[in-house]
Motif scaffolding. Structure first.
Motif, PDB file in Angstrom:
ATOM      1  N   LYS A  58       0.824  -1.199   0.000  1.00 12.04           N
ATOM      2  CA  LYS A  58       0.000   0.000   0.000  1.00 12.04           C
ATOM      3  C   LYS A  58       0.868   1.262   0.000  1.00 12.04           C
ATOM      4  CE  LYS A  58      -3.574   2.405   2.626  1.00 12.04           C
ATOM      5  NZ  LYS A  58      -4.417   2.413   3.852  1.00 12.04           N
ATOM      6  N   LEU A  59       1.921   1.270   0.831  1.00 12.63           N
ATOM      7  CA  LEU A  59       2.831   2.424   0.855  1.00 12.63           C
ATOM      8  C   LEU A  59       3.483   2.636  -0.510  1.00 12.63           C
ATOM      9  CD1 LEU A  59       4.710   2.109   4.297  1.00 12.63           C
ATOM     10  CD2 LEU A  59       2.961   3.775   3.663  1.00 12.63           C
ATOM     11  N   THR A  67      -0.348   9.896  -4.586  1.00 15.19           N
ATOM     12  CA  THR A  67      -1.259  10.313  -3.523  1.00 15.19           C
ATOM     13  C   THR A  67      -0.525  10.535  -2.204  1.00 15.19           C
ATOM     14  OG1 THR A  67      -1.732   7.987  -3.000  1.00 15.19           O
ATOM     15  CG2 THR A  67      -3.204   9.110  -4.559  1.00 15.19           C
ATOM     16  N   LYS A  68       0.708  10.077  -2.132  1.00 16.09           N
ATOM     17  CA  LYS A  68       1.512  10.267  -0.937  1.00 16.09           C
ATOM     18  C   LYS A  68       2.891  10.739  -1.353  1.00 16.09           C
ATOM     19  CE  LYS A  68       2.724   8.012   3.405  1.00 16.09           C
ATOM     20  NZ  LYS A  68       2.623   6.777   4.192  1.00 16.09           N
ATOM     21  N   VAL A  69       3.404  11.745  -0.617  1.00 14.80           N
ATOM     22  CA  VAL A  69       4.717  12.307  -0.948  1.00 14.80           C
ATOM     23  C   VAL A  69       5.781  11.232  -0.774  1.00 14.80           C
ATOM     24  CG1 VAL A  69       6.401  14.085  -0.386  1.00 14.80           C
ATOM     25  CG2 VAL A  69       3.948  14.573  -0.192  1.00 14.80           C
ATOM     26  N   GLU A  70       6.640  11.132  -1.770  1.00  7.23           N
ATOM     27  CA  GLU A  70       7.695  10.120  -1.725  1.00  7.23           C
ATOM     28  C   GLU A  70       8.670  10.444  -0.605  1.00  7.23           C
ATOM     29  OE1 GLU A  70      10.896   7.964  -4.719  1.00  7.23           O
ATOM     30  OE2 GLU A  70       9.488   9.468  -5.480  1.00  7.23           O
ATOM     31  N   THR A  71       8.932   9.482   0.233  1.00  6.55           N
ATOM     32  CA  THR A  71       9.820   9.673   1.377  1.00  6.55           C
ATOM     33  C   THR A  71      11.074   8.835   1.207  1.00  6.55           C
ATOM     34  OG1 THR A  71       8.667   7.908   2.568  1.00  6.55           O
ATOM     35  CG2 THR A  71       7.890  10.162   2.926  1.00  6.55           C
ATOM     36  N   SER A  72      12.014   9.098   2.075  1.00  9.50           N
ATOM     37  CA  SER A  72      13.269   8.343   2.030  1.00  9.50           C
ATOM     38  C   SER A  72      13.050   6.921   2.515  1.00  9.50           C
ATOM     39  CB  SER A  72      14.324   9.035   2.893  1.00  9.50           C
ATOM     40  OG  SER A  72      13.912   9.070   4.252  1.00  9.50           O
ATOM     41  N   SER A  73      14.010   6.087   2.210  1.00 13.26           N
ATOM     42  CA  SER A  73      13.911   4.679   2.609  1.00 13.26           C
ATOM     43  C   SER A  73      13.908   4.524   4.130  1.00 13.26           C
ATOM     44  CB  SER A  73      15.072   3.881   2.003  1.00 13.26           C
ATOM     45  OG  SER A  73      16.310   4.419   2.425  1.00 13.26           O
ATOM     46  N   VAL A 112      12.565   6.665   6.344  1.00 10.50           N
ATOM     47  CA  VAL A 112      11.224   6.988   6.842  1.00 10.50           C
ATOM     48  C   VAL A 112      10.260   5.835   6.551  1.00 10.50           C
ATOM     49  CG1 VAL A 112       9.274   8.570   6.637  1.00 10.50           C
ATOM     50  CG2 VAL A 112      11.610   9.452   6.591  1.00 10.50           C
ATOM     51  N   THR A 113      10.372   5.295   5.347  1.00 20.84           N
ATOM     52  CA  THR A 113       9.513   4.163   4.990  1.00 20.84           C
ATOM     53  C   THR A 113       9.775   2.963   5.893  1.00 20.84           C
ATOM     54  OG1 THR A 113       9.515   4.907   2.681  1.00 20.84           O
ATOM     55  CG2 THR A 113       8.823   2.638   3.111  1.00 20.84           C
ATOM     56  N   GLU A 114      11.038   2.736   6.192  1.00 17.83           N
ATOM     57  CA  GLU A 114      11.391   1.614   7.070  1.00 17.83           C
ATOM     58  C   GLU A 114      10.841   1.815   8.472  1.00 17.83           C
ATOM     59  OE1 GLU A 114      15.408  -0.764   8.566  1.00 17.83           O
ATOM     60  OE2 GLU A 114      15.549   0.825   7.068  1.00 17.83           O
ATOM     61  N   LYS A 115      10.838   3.076   8.955  1.00 18.78           N
ATOM     62  CA  LYS A 115      10.280   3.366  10.275  1.00 18.78           C
ATOM     63  C   LYS A 115       8.768   3.112  10.306  1.00 18.78           C
ATOM     64  CE  LYS A 115      13.675   6.768  11.892  1.00 18.78           C
ATOM     65  NZ  LYS A 115      13.891   8.183  12.308  1.00 18.78           N
ATOM     66  N   GLN A 116       8.104   3.497   9.207  1.00 21.73           N
ATOM     67  CA  GLN A 116       6.670   3.257   9.128  1.00 21.73           C
ATOM     68  C   GLN A 116       6.352   1.770   9.131  1.00 21.73           C
ATOM     69  OE1 GLN A 116       5.647   5.380   5.535  1.00 21.73           O
ATOM     70  NE2 GLN A 116       5.189   7.291   6.638  1.00 21.73           N
ATOM     71  N   ILE A 117       7.159   1.011   8.381  1.00 21.18           N
ATOM     72  CA  ILE A 117       6.943  -0.446   8.342  1.00 21.18           C
ATOM     73  C   ILE A 117       7.234  -1.068   9.703  1.00 21.18           C
ATOM     74  CG2 ILE A 117       7.740  -2.597   7.302  1.00 21.18           C
ATOM     75  CD1 ILE A 117       8.301  -1.024   4.744  1.00 21.18           C
ATOM     76  N   LYS A 118       8.275  -0.575  10.368  1.00 25.67           N
ATOM     77  CA  LYS A 118       8.620  -1.100  11.693  1.00 25.67           C
ATOM     78  C   LYS A 118       7.518  -0.790  12.699  1.00 25.67           C
ATOM     79  CE  LYS A 118      12.239  -1.017  15.217  1.00 25.67           C
ATOM     80  NZ  LYS A 118      13.540  -0.448  15.632  1.00 25.67           N
TER      81      LYS A 118
END
Length: 278
Positions: free
Chosen positions: A115-116, A124-130, A132-138
């Protein structure tokens, strides 16, 4: 008076099925009673017996339903719940009780990652760094771990509290033999006192719900919910074997009851059932 009432109720409870339909015998008995000079006194006595039977049956039925439920909730919330939570948190058991939970958790985390990634691709969502994405997944993984840890602890609570409530239900049954005989007589009179159309309707409704051609999906949902409730693995093989055998046995029981009892007590109801079912 109470002894006479119980004696009369137990007599009707133990009444055997005769070769002549009960509806015909009841008609002759009612005609005979109407000619009896003591019919009024007997009618009052029968009303008292019927009222005592109804009140006792309803009270005992409510006890059988509400008693185990209350015991289940009280034991789960105040006895087994705190104990399981204490030992579960203290000893840090595994998050998952079975492989089915692991599969559902991994699938949920994988869907979140997809989904991310999808939202970033379509803008629809601002592209973030890897990072930040890893923190969201964690963060999502920790939420899932907490959710399934709570589900595992809840399954253990369910096993303990449900066993306790089943033991209470058996105790109510064993300790209420007199109430059981009264309840049995009450239910027999209630069921066999229905009209032929009502009997046929209830039989068709019950058979279609539990053993109909579309009931397999309902059984599948029920078995999955029960297995998840007790923390058992949701084995598809077990579910399919259960669905292919249990409804067949249940259908056999229905047909045996219709042939053995209902066909003798109320053959007109059986004929109505056959006509409605065709």
């Amino acid at each position: 008076m109470k002894y006479w009432n119980l004696k009369k109720i137990n007599k009707s409870t133990l009444e055997k099925v005769g070769p002549i339909p009960r509806s015909i015998t009841k008609t002759f008995e009612r005609f005979k009673k109407e000619l009896d000079p003591n019919a009024e006194a007997e009618a009052i006595e029968e009303f008292k017996v019927s009222r005592y039977q109804t009140v006792t049956s309803i009270k005992y039925l409510l006890l059988l339903i509400t008693g185990p439920i209350l015991i289940n909730q009280l034991s789960k919330n105040f006895i087994f719940g705190p104990c399981v939570d204490y030992f579960w948190d203290k000893n840090q058991f595994n998050i998952f009780l079975n492989s089915s939970q692991e599969e559902r958790a991994f699938e949920e985390l994988e869907q979140f990652e997809e989904k991310l990634y999808f939202e970033q691709l379509i803008g629809t969502k601002v592209e973030t760094s890897s990072e930040v994405t890893e923190k969201q997944i964690k963060h999502k993984a920790l939420e899932i771990a907490e959710e399934y840890s709570s589900e595992s602890a809840s399954a253990i609570k369910n096993i303990l509290s449900d066993s306790f409530s089943v033991a209470a239900f058996i105790a109510f049954i064993v300790g209420g033999k007199r109430q059981i005989s009264i309840l049995n007589s009450f239910l027999n009179e209630l069921i066999y006192g229905l009209s032929d159309t009502a009997k046929a309707f209830l039989i068709i409704l019950g058979t279609d719900i539990f053993v109909g051609f579309h009931s397999s999906h309902g059984w599948e949902v029920i078995i999955e919910a029960i297995l998840r409730h007790f923390g058992f693995p949701e084995s598809r093989d077990f579910i399919f074997i259960f669905i292919s055998t249990f409804p067949v046995m249940l259908d056999t029981v229905f047909k045996y009851w219709i042939f053995r009892y209902l066909n003798r007590v109320s053959p007109s109801a059986v004929a109505t059932y056959k006509n409605m079912n065709e």
